[in-house]
Design a protein around this motif. Structure first.
Motif, PDB file in Angstrom:
ATOM      1  N   ALA A 198     -17.870  -7.359  27.678  1.00 21.24           N
ATOM      2  CA  ALA A 198     -18.824  -6.584  26.878  1.00 21.24           C
ATOM      3  C   ALA A 198     -19.501  -5.509  27.733  1.00 21.24           C
ATOM      4  N   VAL A 199     -20.007  -5.917  28.880  1.00 18.40           N
ATOM      5  CA  VAL A 199     -20.786  -4.975  29.698  1.00 18.40           C
ATOM      6  C   VAL A 199     -19.885  -3.909  30.321  1.00 18.40           C
ATOM      7  N   GLU A 200     -18.715  -4.326  30.807  1.00 16.35           N
ATOM      8  CA  GLU A 200     -17.800  -3.325  31.389  1.00 16.35           C
ATOM      9  C   GLU A 200     -17.361  -2.316  30.316  1.00 16.35           C
ATOM     10  N   CYS A 201     -17.020  -2.822  29.137  1.00 17.19           N
ATOM     11  CA  CYS A 201     -16.566  -1.903  28.081  1.00 17.19           C
ATOM     12  C   CYS A 201     -17.689  -0.987  27.608  1.00 17.19           C
ATOM     13  N   TYR A 202     -18.935  -1.462  27.701  1.00 19.10           N
ATOM     14  CA  TYR A 202     -20.063  -0.645  27.242  1.00 19.10           C
ATOM     15  C   TYR A 202     -20.485   0.392  28.282  1.00 19.10           C
ATOM     16  N   ALA A 215     -18.947  -3.956  21.732  1.00 20.26           N
ATOM     17  CA  ALA A 215     -19.442  -4.361  23.052  1.00 20.26           C
ATOM     18  C   ALA A 215     -20.941  -4.679  23.018  1.00 20.26           C
ATOM     19  N   LEU A 216     -21.697  -3.860  22.303  1.00 20.66           N
ATOM     20  CA  LEU A 216     -23.152  -4.065  22.289  1.00 20.66           C
ATOM     21  C   LEU A 216     -23.519  -5.339  21.532  1.00 20.66           C
ATOM     22  N   SER A 256     -11.775   0.265  24.388  1.00 21.21           N
ATOM     23  CA  SER A 256     -12.059   1.047  25.616  1.00 21.21           C
ATOM     24  C   SER A 256     -11.384   0.348  26.802  1.00 21.21           C
ATOM     25  N   GLY A 257     -12.073  -0.539  27.495  1.00 21.06           N
ATOM     26  CA  GLY A 257     -11.388  -1.246  28.587  1.00 21.06           C
ATOM     27  C   GLY A 257     -12.356  -1.701  29.661  1.00 21.06           C
TER      28      GLY A 257
END
Ligand code: NAD
Ligand code: ZN
Length: 386
Positions: A198-202, A215-216, A256-257
Protein backbone atom coordinates in the motif's frame (compact mmCIF):
# COMPACT_ATOMS: atom_id res chain seq x y z
CA UNK A 1 1.71 11.03 -11.47
CA UNK A 2 0.99 9.06 -14.64
CA UNK A 3 -1.16 10.83 -17.19
CA UNK A 4 -2.20 7.57 -18.86
CA UNK A 5 -3.09 4.59 -16.73
CA UNK A 6 -5.07 1.39 -16.76
CA UNK A 7 -6.47 -1.25 -14.50
CA UNK A 8 -7.04 -5.00 -14.71
CA UNK A 9 -9.01 -6.96 -12.16
CA UNK A 10 -10.18 -10.60 -11.85
CA UNK A 11 -13.47 -11.31 -13.63
CA UNK A 12 -15.32 -12.24 -10.44
CA UNK A 13 -14.45 -11.66 -6.80
CA UNK A 14 -16.67 -13.08 -4.08
CA UNK A 15 -16.20 -11.84 -0.52
CA UNK A 16 -17.89 -11.87 2.85
CA UNK A 17 -19.88 -14.43 4.73
CA UNK A 18 -19.86 -17.95 3.34
CA UNK A 19 -18.12 -16.78 0.18
CA UNK A 20 -16.65 -20.29 -0.20
CA UNK A 21 -20.11 -21.59 -1.08
CA UNK A 22 -19.73 -19.93 -4.50
CA UNK A 23 -17.23 -22.63 -5.44
CA UNK A 24 -20.05 -25.03 -6.25
CA UNK A 25 -21.57 -22.86 -8.96
CA UNK A 26 -18.19 -21.75 -10.31
CA UNK A 27 -17.05 -25.33 -10.93
CA UNK A 28 -20.45 -26.57 -12.12
CA UNK A 29 -19.46 -26.67 -15.80
CA UNK A 30 -15.96 -28.08 -15.25
CA UNK A 31 -14.89 -31.67 -15.73
CA UNK A 32 -12.04 -32.05 -13.26
CA UNK A 33 -10.55 -29.63 -10.76
CA UNK A 34 -6.84 -29.30 -9.92
CA UNK A 35 -6.43 -28.08 -6.35
CA UNK A 36 -3.06 -26.58 -5.41
CA UNK A 37 -2.02 -26.05 -1.81
CA UNK A 38 0.90 -26.70 0.55
CA UNK A 39 1.52 -28.67 3.72
CA UNK A 40 1.05 -25.71 6.06
CA UNK A 41 -2.37 -24.88 4.67
CA UNK A 42 -3.41 -28.53 4.59
CA UNK A 43 -2.15 -29.01 8.16
CA UNK A 44 -4.27 -26.07 9.29
CA UNK A 45 -7.36 -27.96 8.11
CA UNK A 46 -8.20 -25.44 5.40
CA UNK A 47 -8.02 -27.75 2.41
CA UNK A 48 -11.08 -29.70 3.53
CA UNK A 49 -13.20 -26.54 3.44
CA UNK A 50 -12.47 -26.33 -0.28
CA UNK A 51 -12.62 -30.02 -1.11
CA UNK A 52 -16.01 -30.27 0.61
CA UNK A 53 -17.35 -27.69 -1.83
CA UNK A 54 -15.81 -29.44 -4.83
CA UNK A 55 -17.24 -32.76 -3.67
CA UNK A 56 -20.66 -31.19 -3.02
CA UNK A 57 -20.61 -30.03 -6.64
CA UNK A 58 -20.01 -33.66 -7.61
CA UNK A 59 -16.70 -32.90 -9.28
CA UNK A 60 -13.63 -35.04 -9.66
CA UNK A 61 -10.44 -33.43 -8.40
CA UNK A 62 -6.71 -33.97 -8.34
CA UNK A 63 -4.61 -32.63 -5.48
CA UNK A 64 -1.17 -30.97 -5.68
CA UNK A 65 -0.10 -30.39 -2.09
CA UNK A 66 3.67 -30.62 -1.96
CA UNK A 67 4.77 -27.15 -3.05
CA UNK A 68 7.73 -25.66 -1.20
CA UNK A 69 7.44 -22.29 0.55
CA UNK A 70 8.60 -19.44 -1.72
CA UNK A 71 9.56 -21.95 -4.44
CA UNK A 72 12.29 -21.73 -7.05
CA UNK A 73 11.38 -21.65 -10.73
CA UNK A 74 12.52 -25.29 -10.93
CA UNK A 75 10.15 -26.30 -8.15
CA UNK A 76 7.30 -24.51 -9.91
CA UNK A 77 8.23 -26.28 -13.14
CA UNK A 78 7.83 -29.60 -11.30
CA UNK A 79 4.24 -28.60 -10.48
CA UNK A 80 3.63 -27.63 -14.10
CA UNK A 81 4.98 -30.99 -15.29
CA UNK A 82 2.89 -32.92 -12.79
CA UNK A 83 -0.18 -30.97 -13.86
CA UNK A 84 0.22 -31.79 -17.55
CA UNK A 85 -1.80 -34.84 -18.42
CA UNK A 86 -3.83 -34.78 -15.20
CA UNK A 87 -6.91 -33.92 -17.25
CA UNK A 88 -8.02 -30.98 -15.13
CA UNK A 89 -9.75 -28.06 -16.83
CA UNK A 90 -9.86 -25.70 -13.84
CA UNK A 91 -7.36 -24.63 -11.16
CA UNK A 92 -8.12 -23.75 -7.56
CA UNK A 93 -5.22 -22.32 -5.54
CA UNK A 94 -5.67 -22.45 -1.76
CA UNK A 95 -2.80 -20.82 0.08
CA UNK A 96 -0.58 -17.85 0.51
CA UNK A 97 1.45 -16.11 -2.16
CA UNK A 98 3.65 -19.17 -2.67
CA UNK A 99 0.77 -21.40 -3.74
CA UNK A 100 -1.10 -18.72 -5.68
CA UNK A 101 1.99 -17.60 -7.63
CA UNK A 102 2.89 -21.17 -8.58
CA UNK A 103 -0.69 -21.90 -9.66
CA UNK A 104 -0.83 -18.77 -11.78
CA UNK A 105 2.25 -19.98 -13.62
CA UNK A 106 0.67 -23.40 -14.11
CA UNK A 107 -2.41 -21.68 -15.57
CA UNK A 108 -0.33 -20.26 -18.44
CA UNK A 109 2.29 -23.00 -18.85
CA UNK A 110 0.23 -26.18 -19.00
CA UNK A 111 1.31 -26.88 -22.57
CA UNK A 112 4.66 -28.00 -23.89
CA UNK A 113 5.40 -24.64 -25.46
CA UNK A 114 7.28 -22.77 -22.72
CA UNK A 115 8.90 -23.46 -19.37
CA UNK A 116 9.02 -21.25 -16.30
CA UNK A 117 12.66 -20.54 -17.13
CA UNK A 118 11.68 -19.05 -20.50
CA UNK A 119 9.50 -16.51 -18.70
CA UNK A 120 12.40 -15.26 -16.57
CA UNK A 121 13.77 -13.60 -19.70
CA UNK A 122 10.55 -12.93 -21.55
CA UNK A 123 7.57 -13.02 -19.13
CA UNK A 124 4.92 -12.25 -21.73
CA UNK A 125 5.53 -15.34 -23.89
CA UNK A 126 2.78 -17.56 -22.48
CA UNK A 127 -1.01 -17.28 -22.76
CA UNK A 128 -3.72 -18.48 -20.35
CA UNK A 129 -4.51 -22.15 -20.89
CA UNK A 130 -6.49 -23.14 -17.78
CA UNK A 131 -8.91 -20.81 -15.95
CA UNK A 132 -8.05 -20.24 -12.30
CA UNK A 133 -9.54 -19.38 -8.94
CA UNK A 134 -7.46 -17.92 -6.10
CA UNK A 135 -8.43 -18.44 -2.44
CA UNK A 136 -5.89 -16.64 -0.23
CA UNK A 137 -5.13 -18.01 3.22
CA UNK A 138 -2.83 -15.16 4.25
CA UNK A 139 -3.58 -11.42 4.31
CA UNK A 140 -1.41 -10.99 2.55
CA UNK A 141 0.47 -10.76 -0.63
CA UNK A 142 -2.52 -9.71 -2.70
CA UNK A 143 -1.29 -12.30 -5.19
CA UNK A 144 -4.94 -13.28 -5.73
CA UNK A 145 -5.47 -10.06 -7.63
CA UNK A 146 -2.09 -9.42 -9.28
CA UNK A 147 -0.71 -11.00 -12.43
CA UNK A 148 2.75 -11.29 -10.92
CA UNK A 149 4.40 -14.52 -9.84
CA UNK A 150 7.59 -14.39 -7.81
CA UNK A 151 10.06 -17.26 -8.06
CA UNK A 152 13.46 -17.88 -6.52
CA UNK A 153 16.38 -18.17 -8.92
CA UNK A 154 18.92 -20.23 -6.94
CA UNK A 155 21.84 -19.79 -9.35
CA UNK A 156 21.62 -16.03 -8.84
CA UNK A 157 20.49 -16.22 -5.20
CA UNK A 158 17.66 -13.78 -5.90
CA UNK A 159 13.93 -13.75 -6.45
CA UNK A 160 12.44 -12.54 -9.69
CA UNK A 161 8.95 -11.28 -10.43
CA UNK A 162 7.38 -12.67 -13.59
CA UNK A 163 4.71 -10.22 -14.76
CA UNK A 164 2.18 -11.34 -17.36
CA UNK A 165 -1.46 -10.12 -17.54
CA UNK A 166 -2.50 -13.60 -18.73
CA UNK A 167 -1.96 -14.82 -15.17
CA UNK A 168 -4.82 -12.71 -13.83
CA UNK A 169 -7.19 -14.98 -11.90
CA UNK A 170 -10.65 -15.56 -13.31
CA UNK A 171 -12.18 -15.93 -9.86
CA UNK A 172 -11.15 -14.81 -6.37
CA UNK A 173 -12.77 -15.84 -3.11
CA UNK A 174 -12.11 -13.85 0.04
CA UNK A 175 -13.55 -15.79 2.96
CA UNK A 176 -12.41 -14.95 6.48
CA UNK A 177 -12.63 -18.62 7.45
CA UNK A 178 -9.36 -19.05 5.57
CA UNK A 179 -7.43 -16.61 7.78
CA UNK A 180 -9.32 -17.07 11.05
CA UNK A 181 -6.59 -19.19 12.67
CA UNK A 182 -3.58 -17.82 10.83
CA UNK A 183 -0.65 -18.11 13.29
CA UNK A 184 0.38 -14.69 14.68
CA UNK A 185 3.87 -14.84 13.20
CA UNK A 186 2.58 -15.45 9.67
CA UNK A 187 -0.27 -12.95 10.07
CA UNK A 188 2.23 -10.31 11.19
CA UNK A 189 4.73 -10.77 8.36
CA UNK A 190 2.14 -11.12 5.62
CA UNK A 191 0.16 -8.18 7.01
CA UNK A 192 3.22 -5.92 6.94
CA UNK A 193 3.89 -7.11 3.38
CA UNK A 194 0.44 -5.75 2.48
CA UNK A 195 1.28 -2.50 4.28
CA UNK A 196 4.44 -2.23 2.19
CA UNK A 197 2.40 -2.77 -0.98
CA UNK A 198 0.00 0.00 0.00
CA UNK A 199 2.62 2.53 1.05
CA UNK A 200 5.07 1.79 -1.77
CA UNK A 201 2.30 2.01 -4.38
CA UNK A 202 1.03 5.27 -2.85
CA UNK A 203 4.47 6.87 -2.91
CA UNK A 204 5.90 5.57 -6.20
CA UNK A 205 6.64 7.25 -9.53
CA UNK A 206 3.71 5.53 -11.25
CA UNK A 207 1.04 6.87 -8.88
CA UNK A 208 -2.30 7.51 -10.55
CA UNK A 209 -5.94 7.87 -9.49
CA UNK A 210 -6.64 4.13 -9.74
CA UNK A 211 -3.72 3.00 -7.63
CA UNK A 212 -4.21 5.87 -5.15
CA UNK A 213 -7.78 4.77 -4.48
CA UNK A 214 -6.79 1.22 -3.60
CA UNK A 215 -3.49 2.04 -1.90
CA UNK A 216 -4.87 4.72 0.42
CA UNK A 217 -7.84 2.66 1.55
CA UNK A 218 -5.56 -0.34 2.05
CA UNK A 219 -3.09 1.69 4.12
CA UNK A 220 -5.91 3.05 6.29
CA UNK A 221 -7.38 -0.41 6.90
CA UNK A 222 -4.03 -2.04 7.62
CA UNK A 223 -2.66 0.66 9.91
CA UNK A 224 -5.82 0.53 12.00
CA UNK A 225 -6.37 -3.23 12.09
CA UNK A 226 -3.11 -5.11 11.79
CA UNK A 227 -2.19 -5.24 15.48
CA UNK A 228 -5.65 -6.31 16.61
CA UNK A 229 -5.94 -8.87 13.81
CA UNK A 230 -2.63 -10.43 14.88
CA UNK A 231 -3.04 -10.17 18.65
CA UNK A 232 -6.65 -11.15 19.22
CA UNK A 233 -7.71 -14.56 17.83
CA UNK A 234 -11.36 -13.50 18.05
CA UNK A 235 -11.04 -10.15 16.26
CA UNK A 236 -12.88 -11.26 13.14
CA UNK A 237 -13.72 -7.72 12.01
CA UNK A 238 -10.05 -6.77 12.09
CA UNK A 239 -9.10 -9.96 10.22
CA UNK A 240 -11.76 -9.31 7.59
CA UNK A 241 -10.44 -5.76 7.22
CA UNK A 242 -6.93 -7.16 6.67
CA UNK A 243 -8.18 -9.59 4.04
CA UNK A 244 -9.93 -6.85 2.06
CA UNK A 245 -6.98 -4.51 2.54
CA UNK A 246 -4.49 -7.07 1.21
CA UNK A 247 -6.69 -7.46 -1.87
CA UNK A 248 -6.83 -3.67 -2.36
CA UNK A 249 -3.08 -3.37 -1.87
CA UNK A 250 -2.59 -6.10 -4.48
CA UNK A 251 -4.81 -4.15 -6.88
CA UNK A 252 -2.67 -1.09 -6.17
CA UNK A 253 0.33 -3.14 -7.37
CA UNK A 254 -1.54 -3.90 -10.58
CA UNK A 255 -2.25 -0.19 -11.12
CA UNK A 256 1.18 1.20 -10.14
CA UNK A 257 3.84 -0.93 -8.43
CA UNK A 258 6.16 -1.44 -5.51
CA UNK A 259 9.53 0.26 -5.08
CA UNK A 260 12.67 0.22 -2.97
CA UNK A 261 11.43 -1.95 -0.09
CA UNK A 262 10.52 -4.84 -2.37
CA UNK A 263 13.50 -4.27 -4.65
CA UNK A 264 16.07 -4.55 -1.87
CA UNK A 265 14.09 -7.33 -0.19
CA UNK A 266 14.37 -9.85 -3.03
CA UNK A 267 18.06 -10.75 -2.48
CA UNK A 268 17.29 -11.37 1.21
CA UNK A 269 14.63 -13.89 0.23
CA UNK A 270 16.67 -15.36 -2.60
CA UNK A 271 19.92 -16.01 -0.74
CA UNK A 272 18.99 -16.39 2.93
CA UNK A 273 15.38 -17.59 2.49
CA UNK A 274 14.04 -14.93 4.80
CA UNK A 275 10.23 -14.93 4.45
CA UNK A 276 9.05 -12.25 2.03
CA UNK A 277 6.99 -10.36 4.61
CA UNK A 278 9.81 -10.46 7.15
CA UNK A 279 12.47 -9.04 4.83
CA UNK A 280 10.06 -6.31 3.72
CA UNK A 281 9.15 -5.47 7.30
CA UNK A 282 12.82 -5.20 8.17
CA UNK A 283 13.50 -2.78 5.33
CA UNK A 284 10.30 -0.74 5.60
CA UNK A 285 11.46 1.90 8.06
CA UNK A 286 15.03 2.32 6.69
CA UNK A 287 13.57 2.70 3.19
CA UNK A 288 10.93 5.17 4.36
CA UNK A 289 13.61 7.21 6.13
CA UNK A 290 15.64 7.20 2.92
CA UNK A 291 12.61 8.21 0.82
CA UNK A 292 11.01 10.60 3.29
CA UNK A 293 12.46 13.85 1.91
CA UNK A 294 10.83 13.12 -1.46
CA UNK A 295 7.47 11.66 -0.37
CA UNK A 296 6.46 13.84 2.59
CA UNK A 297 3.26 15.08 0.98
CA UNK A 298 2.14 11.54 0.28
CA UNK A 299 2.99 10.26 3.77
CA UNK A 300 1.10 13.24 5.17
CA UNK A 301 -1.92 12.29 3.05
CA UNK A 302 -1.83 8.78 4.56
CA UNK A 303 -1.71 10.43 7.99
CA UNK A 304 -4.77 12.56 7.17
CA UNK A 305 -6.68 9.48 6.10
CA UNK A 306 -5.54 6.94 8.66
CA UNK A 307 -5.22 8.83 11.94
CA UNK A 308 -8.60 8.72 13.61
CA UNK A 309 -9.81 11.13 16.25
CA UNK A 310 -7.86 14.24 17.08
CA UNK A 311 -4.98 14.89 14.71
CA UNK A 312 -2.14 16.41 16.69
CA UNK A 313 0.26 16.88 13.77
CA UNK A 314 -0.42 19.99 11.75
CA UNK A 315 2.51 20.30 9.35
CA UNK A 316 3.49 18.05 6.47
CA UNK A 317 6.86 17.43 8.14
CA UNK A 318 5.27 16.36 11.41
CA UNK A 319 2.68 14.15 9.72
CA UNK A 320 5.25 12.42 7.56
CA UNK A 321 7.63 11.67 10.42
CA UNK A 322 4.67 10.44 12.49
CA UNK A 323 3.90 7.96 9.71
CA UNK A 324 7.45 6.61 9.57
CA UNK A 325 7.39 6.21 13.34
CA UNK A 326 3.98 4.54 13.31
CA UNK A 327 5.14 1.96 10.78
CA UNK A 328 8.20 1.27 12.93
CA UNK A 329 6.00 0.81 16.00
CA UNK A 330 3.83 -1.70 14.16
CA UNK A 331 6.84 -3.79 13.09
CA UNK A 332 8.14 -3.71 16.67
CA UNK A 333 4.78 -4.50 18.23
CA UNK A 334 4.40 -7.52 15.97
CA UNK A 335 7.82 -8.86 17.04
CA UNK A 336 9.15 -9.05 13.50
CA UNK A 337 12.98 -9.16 13.43
CA UNK A 338 14.58 -5.84 12.49
CA UNK A 339 18.14 -7.04 12.06
CA UNK A 340 19.81 -9.46 9.65
CA UNK A 341 21.77 -10.79 12.61
CA UNK A 342 18.89 -13.14 13.40
CA UNK A 343 19.40 -14.76 10.00
CA UNK A 344 23.17 -15.12 10.29
CA UNK A 345 23.85 -12.89 7.32
CA UNK A 346 27.59 -12.22 7.36
CA UNK A 347 28.69 -8.61 7.01
CA UNK A 348 31.06 -9.70 4.25
CA UNK A 349 27.99 -10.23 2.05
CA UNK A 350 27.25 -6.51 1.97
CA UNK A 351 28.87 -5.95 -1.44
CA UNK A 352 26.94 -8.86 -2.91
CA UNK A 353 23.69 -7.59 -1.40
CA UNK A 354 24.22 -4.14 -2.88
CA UNK A 355 24.89 -5.46 -6.37
CA UNK A 356 22.02 -7.98 -6.23
CA UNK A 357 19.67 -5.31 -4.89
CA UNK A 358 20.68 -2.87 -7.62
CA UNK A 359 19.73 -5.46 -10.24
CA UNK A 360 16.07 -5.08 -9.22
CA UNK A 361 15.62 -2.12 -11.55
CA UNK A 362 12.05 -3.14 -12.44
CA UNK A 363 11.13 -1.94 -8.95
CA UNK A 364 13.91 0.52 -8.11
CA UNK A 365 13.18 2.58 -11.22
CA UNK A 366 9.67 3.13 -9.83
CA UNK A 367 11.07 4.73 -6.65
CA UNK A 368 10.64 8.50 -6.58
CA UNK A 369 14.09 9.07 -5.10
CA UNK A 370 17.00 7.68 -7.10
CA UNK A 371 18.35 4.56 -5.40
CA UNK A 372 22.11 4.66 -5.91
CA UNK A 373 24.43 1.79 -4.90
CA UNK A 374 25.58 4.02 -2.01
CA UNK A 375 21.98 4.45 -0.85
CA UNK A 376 21.34 0.70 -1.10
CA UNK A 377 24.50 0.11 0.94
CA UNK A 378 23.32 2.49 3.68
CA UNK A 379 19.92 0.82 3.81
CA UNK A 380 21.39 -2.69 4.07
CA UNK A 381 23.93 -1.47 6.64
CA UNK A 382 21.12 -0.13 8.80
CA UNK A 383 19.79 -3.67 9.23
CA UNK A 384 23.31 -5.04 9.83
CA UNK A 385 24.11 -3.17 13.03
CA UNK A 386 26.13 -5.98 14.62
N1 NAD B 1 2.30 -12.23 -6.84
C1 NAD B 1 2.37 -11.19 -6.08
O1 NAD B 1 1.83 -10.14 -6.42
C2 NAD B 1 3.12 -11.28 -4.79
C3 NAD B 1 3.15 -10.18 -3.93
C4 NAD B 1 3.86 -10.32 -2.75
C5 NAD B 1 4.52 -11.50 -2.45
N2 NAD B 1 4.50 -12.54 -3.33
C6 NAD B 1 5.19 -13.80 -3.06
O2 NAD B 1 4.38 -14.61 -2.22
C7 NAD B 1 5.21 -15.47 -1.43
C8 NAD B 1 4.88 -15.30 0.03
O3 NAD B 1 3.53 -15.59 0.26
P1 NAD B 1 2.91 -15.46 1.74
O4 NAD B 1 3.55 -14.33 2.43
O5 NAD B 1 1.44 -15.45 1.58
O6 NAD B 1 3.40 -16.77 2.46
P2 NAD B 1 3.48 -18.30 1.97
O7 NAD B 1 2.47 -18.60 0.94
O8 NAD B 1 4.90 -18.59 1.64
O9 NAD B 1 3.07 -19.04 3.31
C9 NAD B 1 3.91 -18.98 4.43
C10 NAD B 1 3.63 -20.16 5.34
O10 NAD B 1 2.35 -19.98 5.92
C11 NAD B 1 1.59 -21.18 5.79
N3 NAD B 1 0.18 -20.76 5.76
C12 NAD B 1 -0.43 -20.05 4.81
N4 NAD B 1 -1.71 -19.79 5.16
C13 NAD B 1 -1.90 -20.38 6.36
C14 NAD B 1 -3.02 -20.46 7.26
N5 NAD B 1 -4.19 -19.85 6.99
N6 NAD B 1 -2.86 -21.14 8.40
C15 NAD B 1 -1.67 -21.71 8.72
N7 NAD B 1 -0.58 -21.66 7.93
C16 NAD B 1 -0.69 -21.00 6.76
C17 NAD B 1 2.09 -21.82 4.53
O11 NAD B 1 1.86 -23.20 4.52
C18 NAD B 1 3.59 -21.49 4.61
O12 NAD B 1 4.27 -22.44 5.37
C19 NAD B 1 6.63 -15.06 -1.73
O13 NAD B 1 7.19 -15.93 -2.69
C20 NAD B 1 6.48 -13.66 -2.29
O14 NAD B 1 7.57 -13.28 -3.10
C21 NAD B 1 3.79 -12.45 -4.47
ZN1 ZN C 1 5.18 -8.20 -1.23
Amino acid sequence: MLTKYEMQIPKYTFAGENALANIQTIVADRKKIAVFTDQGVEGAGLLDLILNQVKAAGKEFVLFDDLAREPSYGQVQEQVDKFKGCGADFIIAVGGGSVMDASKLVSILATDQYKVKDLLDNPRLAKKVIPSMMIPTTAGTGSEVTFNAIVAVPEKSVKIGIVNPEMMADYVILDAEMIKNLPRKIAAATGVDALCHAVECYTCKKVNPFSDTFALEAADLILNNIEKACDDPNAMDAKRAMQIAAFYAGEAIVCSGTTVVHGLSYPLGGKYHIAHGVSNAMLLVPCMKFNESDIKDRLAAIYDRAVKGQKTCTTVDAKSSYMVQWMGEIVKHLDIPTSLKEFNVPKEDLDWLVSAGMEQQRLLSNNVKLVTPEAAREIYLSVMDY
